[in-house]
Every structure is written in C-alpha cells, then in structure tokens.
Design a protein around this motif. Structure first.
Motif, PDB file in Angstrom:
ATOM      1  N   LYS A 132       0.854  -1.188   0.000  1.00 13.94           N
ATOM      2  CA  LYS A 132       0.000   0.000   0.000  1.00 13.94           C
ATOM      3  C   LYS A 132       0.890   1.238   0.000  1.00 13.94           C
ATOM      4  O   LYS A 132       1.805   1.372   0.806  1.00 13.94           O
ATOM      5  CB  LYS A 132      -0.891   0.002   1.227  1.00 13.94           C
ATOM      6  N   ALA A 180      -7.824   3.691   2.666  1.00 14.72           N
ATOM      7  CA  ALA A 180      -7.984   2.262   2.928  1.00 14.72           C
ATOM      8  C   ALA A 180      -9.456   1.997   3.208  1.00 14.72           C
ATOM      9  O   ALA A 180      -9.917   2.065   4.353  1.00 14.72           O
ATOM     10  CB  ALA A 180      -7.120   1.817   4.105  1.00 14.72           C
ATOM     11  N   ALA A 211      -5.864   6.368   6.148  1.00 15.24           N
ATOM     12  CA  ALA A 211      -4.769   5.943   7.033  1.00 15.24           C
ATOM     13  C   ALA A 211      -3.626   6.950   6.941  1.00 15.24           C
ATOM     14  O   ALA A 211      -3.265   7.385   5.845  1.00 15.24           O
ATOM     15  CB  ALA A 211      -4.287   4.554   6.656  1.00 15.24           C
ATOM     16  N   SER A 230      -5.529   7.303  11.880  1.00 15.56           N
ATOM     17  CA  SER A 230      -6.520   7.311  10.801  1.00 15.56           C
ATOM     18  C   SER A 230      -7.509   8.444  11.006  1.00 15.56           C
ATOM     19  O   SER A 230      -7.581   9.061  12.073  1.00 15.56           O
ATOM     20  CB  SER A 230      -7.260   5.973  10.755  1.00 15.56           C
ATOM     21  N   VAL A 270      -5.436  -1.498   6.066  1.00 16.44           N
ATOM     22  CA  VAL A 270      -4.410  -1.243   5.053  1.00 16.44           C
ATOM     23  C   VAL A 270      -3.947  -2.540   4.401  1.00 16.44           C
ATOM     24  O   VAL A 270      -3.807  -2.644   3.174  1.00 16.44           O
ATOM     25  CB  VAL A 270      -3.218  -0.484   5.677  1.00 16.44           C
ATOM     26  N   ASP A 301      -7.754  -4.866   3.862  1.00 12.42           N
ATOM     27  CA  ASP A 301      -8.976  -4.164   3.476  1.00 12.42           C
ATOM     28  C   ASP A 301     -10.213  -4.761   4.162  1.00 12.42           C
ATOM     29  O   ASP A 301     -11.273  -4.916   3.551  1.00 12.42           O
ATOM     30  CB  ASP A 301      -9.156  -4.193   1.950  1.00 12.42           C
TER      31      ASP A 301
END
Length: 553
Positions: free
Chosen positions: A373, A402, A407, A424, A437, A440
């Motif tokens: 990510k 995310a 995030a 977050s 992240v 998911d």
C-alpha cells in the motif's frame, strides 16, 4: 661549577602542575666555567621512557626518548637534540643562537640584529606522529617529511624549508570521511608558512583543494588566510547518512585571537536512511568511583573541570562561523518503506565551540509503502539539532485511502531512532488501521494466518526491531522462516516454511500446511551464477524438477 641529576621521575612535575601527567625519567648534567659576566659551559638533558599517564584510556602510546645538548662558547649558544621512540627515524633539532649571558648580575639577552641559524628535520610515516596523541576516531597514514629552517634575525626572522605529506590516507571513523590520496605541501617563506599544495580525493569523483598562508606577526598574532574548494566530495559515509557536497570555505583572521570561517556549501546528493536496527547504545555510568582516589581528589577534579570550562568560555581564541548551506534538491530520506526527496537551506552561525544551526528541509515528493500500500507524502520537515550532531530530526506524515478511512503514517524522532505511528481519519486503533491497510477488512474478520502477518508487520513497523518471523528464525537457527495465510478465510493459517543453506549454493526447505499430506520438501542447487536447479517433493508421492536460467544486467 658542576651539577648532575640522575633518573629523576617525571611524575614529580604533577606537584608543580597537576595538568602535567607524564611518566618516565630525566637525567641532566651542567658545567659552567669562566668569568661570571661572560661564562662558558655545557648542558645536557636526557629523557627516557616518557609517556602520558592517561594513555591507558585509549591503549598504550609509544614511549619516547630524547636528548638535548647546549654548549655556550664565545657568546654563541649551540643546540642539538633529537626525539626518538615514535618512529623509525628520530626528530632532529640543530641551532646556533647568539646570546649575551651574565651570572652576576644575572642577564640573558638575544640581540635583535644577531643572525639566527636553526633547522628541524624528520621523515617517516605520519601515522607514527598521530600515534603520539590519545585519539582513536581518526586514521592518518602516509609519507611525511619535515625540513624547516630558521634564518634572518630575531627582529626579522626568515622561515624556510617545507613540510610535506604525500600519498596519504585520512579516515574519520565517526563521519566516515575518506581522503585518498591526500597530498599537502607547506613551505616557509620569511615570516609565514604558505600552503602551496593541498589536494585530495574521496576515492571516487570527489575533489578537494586548498591554498593560503599563516603569517607570524609581532604582538603574538597568527594571521590566517586559507581558502578551500571541494566538488562532489563524499564527506559523510555512515549507515544512516551519506552526503556528497560542493562549495568553498575560507579561514580569515588571527588564530590566537578572533578568526572567522565563512563560505557556501551546496549538496550534490544527500541520503538519510532510516536504518532498521542500530547497535545497542552505550549506557552512561553515573557516580563512578575510582579505587585509590578519595572524595577530596574527586571534588578537586570537578572544580578544575569547572574552572577549565569557565576559562574556555571567557578567554582564548574565538572562531566565528558564517556558513550558508544550500540544498536545492537531491536530499533523499529513505528506508522503512519511505522514499522521498527534499529541499531546503541552513545557516550556521555562532562560534566553533557553540554553533547555531537554523533552517530545515521541506518535502518535494515522496511516498511511504507498507505491505504493497502506497502512502503519499503530505507535509513535514527534516531539521538538524543544535551543535555538531549529524543525527537529523524527522517530522513526516503520509496518507492513503484504505476502504472507508484515511490511514495516516507519522514518522518522528531522529534518523538513528525513528518512531513510526499509524493513525486514521476517523480515529481507529492502530491494529485496526493496519488491518484495513493490509487486508482491506476489519481485524475481527482476519484468519489466523492474517492475524500473524498483522502482528509481524506491526512489530517491524513500529519498533524497527525483529518481528515474529525474525525471532523464530533466530531461535530455530534457520535462514528462512515465513508464514503464508490461506486464500480462504475459513481455512486458518495456510502454511509455514522453514529453510536453511547447508552449503554455498545449496538450500533445503520444508513447507508444512495445516491439511494432512501438505508437507513439501524443497531443494535448490546453484549450478553456476546463472543456472539453478530446483526440486520439490511432497508426501503424496508427487515431485517435480525445474531448471532456471537468469541473467542480471
């Protein structure tokens, strides 16, 4: 009149001056004859096994021996001496000085217009000279030669000769600076020493040159006029920081009074790496008691140290700083998933004993990757703490979408001890953010294998130290330990792989799944640098062999 002294311990000098901590013996002979208004005589001083007492802190330094003879006849003082023990060749001194000496009444005078004649010579490896000083953070080696002459008169001295250093190597173990080869030529010219050659390389494309002079003036002045230029020099080579710089610096003023270092430095490339793990730091020991030293001695040493600090601060030479550091681009901060480029500017003011650094770096571009990510760098700064610490202070943030949350990763602390926090928007616990992240989905829906990967990633990300797989690898003595989650949520962990290199180019690994008959043996053999043979055998009797060819370019 005759006088003799034999094997006097040099440790007695501490009673006169506590700062002198020499060990060894001294012997001397003195003879005088003739009229008291114009005496003649001879003096000889012999030193043996001379060393510093503090040398035990940094290892044993070489023991020195020396001899100085002075003979006075016809109002001429002739000097001869040598110092040996630190190198194959001794340091030699020879001189002829006109003097006027009277014992009754006592008077000693060197006429201003009388001719001077003196010479100082030595040759050998400069590493032997550096070894006389209690330093362990640098290494300097190379061919050194000293041939300095002094002529003229006391009123108008005439320096001659040269100091030469050729094919030398200088290395600083703290900053990683390397100068190789290093060539230096200093020539004496009347009332000054001139740097006629100063050239060095960093072992690559970097170049360093210098020139200038130091002039001796009446009134205890030492006037400096030195300029340095460097291009793409690798001044810093450490695990966490590397820096290649270009620019110019100058040193102007009285070295015994007030002088100034000024100039401009610009970067060619600077890289700050967030290293995964540094060696353990050294703990500071407080209230250390030295056996054989009473409290009075300790208090006396503390008072002396405080007096020395106050003296340094209130008097003595002062070297002012006026340096501009321009970093237009190519300042990279990388590691622990971060890949970014920065630009900025710093000013260095104050003095050499108390520098004041102002300025910072601003982000130009960058991203932070974690488990595939990508977080885009939003804002932040990289600054240097006051003083001469080369440990940048970090304040960075990056964000990524995310699912239904944003995030945010924040990197703070120093380059050698970075701190990484995961937050977050809206606010969620760190493990919950990491679950979104990585997979998911909510952390409550993770399979055992995914939960293990989550814990391992969290440990590595936040601390920079070993995660679960690293700990397991060390305990088992294996080269490879990995966990693979199942592709199906209800199938649990998935599989575990443990492997080790039995010899150079021979790897054997075992992969164990959670289902019956899911054990597999994997053998890899490096036939050449480009050809590898791989064999896989399962407990169900199935096997396969493959040949892989690769070419790196």
């Amino acid at each position: 009149m005759e006088f003799a002294l034999s094997n006097l311990p040099l440790s007695l000098l501490e009673a006169i001056n506590p700062d002198v901590s020499l060990r060894g013996q001294a012997s001397a002979d003195l003879s005088l004859q003739g009229a008291s208004q114009n005496p003649e005589g001879r003096f000889e001083l012999r030193l043996s096994e001379v060393r510093q007492q503090q040398e035990r802190e940094l290892g044993r330094l070489p023991e020195l021996a020396g001899r100085i003879t002075a003979s006075l006849q016809d109002r001429q003082l002739r000097l001869e001496g040598d110092i040996s023990g630190f190198a194959e060749e001794p340091l030699n001194l020879r001189g002829n000085l006109p003097v006027q000496l009277s014992l009754s009444p006592f008077a000693f005078e060197v006429p201003e217009t009388a001719p001077l004649d003196a010479e100082l010579t030595w040759s050998g490896n400069i590493e032997n000279v550096v070894g006389l000083f209690p330093v362990d953070s640098i290494r300097l080696t190379g061919n050194g030669e000293v041939d300095i002459t002094l002529g003229g008169t006391l009123g108008e001295p005439d320096l001659g000769g040269r100091i030469e250093l050729s094919n030398a190597v200088y290395e600083n173990f703290v900053s990683g600076t390397l100068l190789q080869p290093l060539n230096l030529m200093i020539e004496g010219r009347q009332d000054r020493l001139e740097i006629t050659e100063l050239q060095a390389s960093d072992g690559g494309d970097g170049e360093f040159t210098g020139q200038g002079s130091i002039q001796f003036r009446e009134g205890e002045e030492l006037i400096s006029d030195i300029s340095l230029e460097f291009s793409n020099m690798g001044f810093v080579h450490r695990d966490d920081v590397t820096a290649h710089l270009s620019g110019n610096l100058s040193l102007q003023g009285d070295l015994l009074g007030r002088s100034e270092v000024s100039g401009e430095i610009r970067n060619e490339s600077i890289e700050i790496r967030l290293v995964n793990e540094l060696p353990p730091s050294v703990s500071e020991l407080n209230n250390v008691i030295i056996l054989g030293q009473d409290d009075g001695d300790e208090e006396s040493q503390d008072e002396d140290a405080n007096e020395e600090d106050d003296t340094t601060a209130d008097s003595g030479p002062v070297m002012a700083l006026n340096i501009e550091i321009n970093l237009p681009r190519r300042v990279f901060v990388r590691g622990r998933g971060l890949d970014s480029e920065w630009a900025g500017q710093f000013s260095v003011k104050g003095t050499a004993s108390s520098p004041q650094v102002t300025g910072s770096l601003e982000p130009q571009r960058g991203s932070f990757s974690i488990a595939g990510k990508s977080f885009q760098l939003q804002e932040g700064s990289v600054s240097l703490p006051p003083g001469n610490d080369l440990n940048p202070v970090l304040d960075l943030s990056a964000a990524a979408q995310a699912g239904d949350i944003q995030a945010i990763i924040r990197v703070t602390g120093s380059a050698s001890e970075p701190r990484i926090d995961l937050t977050s928007n809206p606010t969620l616990p760190e493990d919950e953010v990491l679950s979104r992240v990585l997979f998911d989905k909510n952390s409550s829906r993770l399979s055992p294998g995914e939960a293990l990967m989550l814990a391992n990633t969290a440990a590595t990300l936040t601390s920079g130290g070993p995660g679960i797989t690293d700990i397991a690898r060390n305990l088992l003595g294996a080269d490879v330990v990995s966990f693979t989650p199942s592709e199906e949520e209800d199938e649990g962990l998935g599989s575990v792989t443990i492997g080790r290199y039995l010899a150079e180019g021979v790897y054997v690994g075992v992969e164990q799944g959670t289902q019956a008959g899911s054990t597999e043996l994997d053998v890899e053999l490096d036939v050449t640098d480009n050809i590898k043979v791989n064999s896989q055998t399962g407990t169900d009797g199935g096997s396969q062999v493959g040949i892989r060819w690769q070419w790196d370019y």
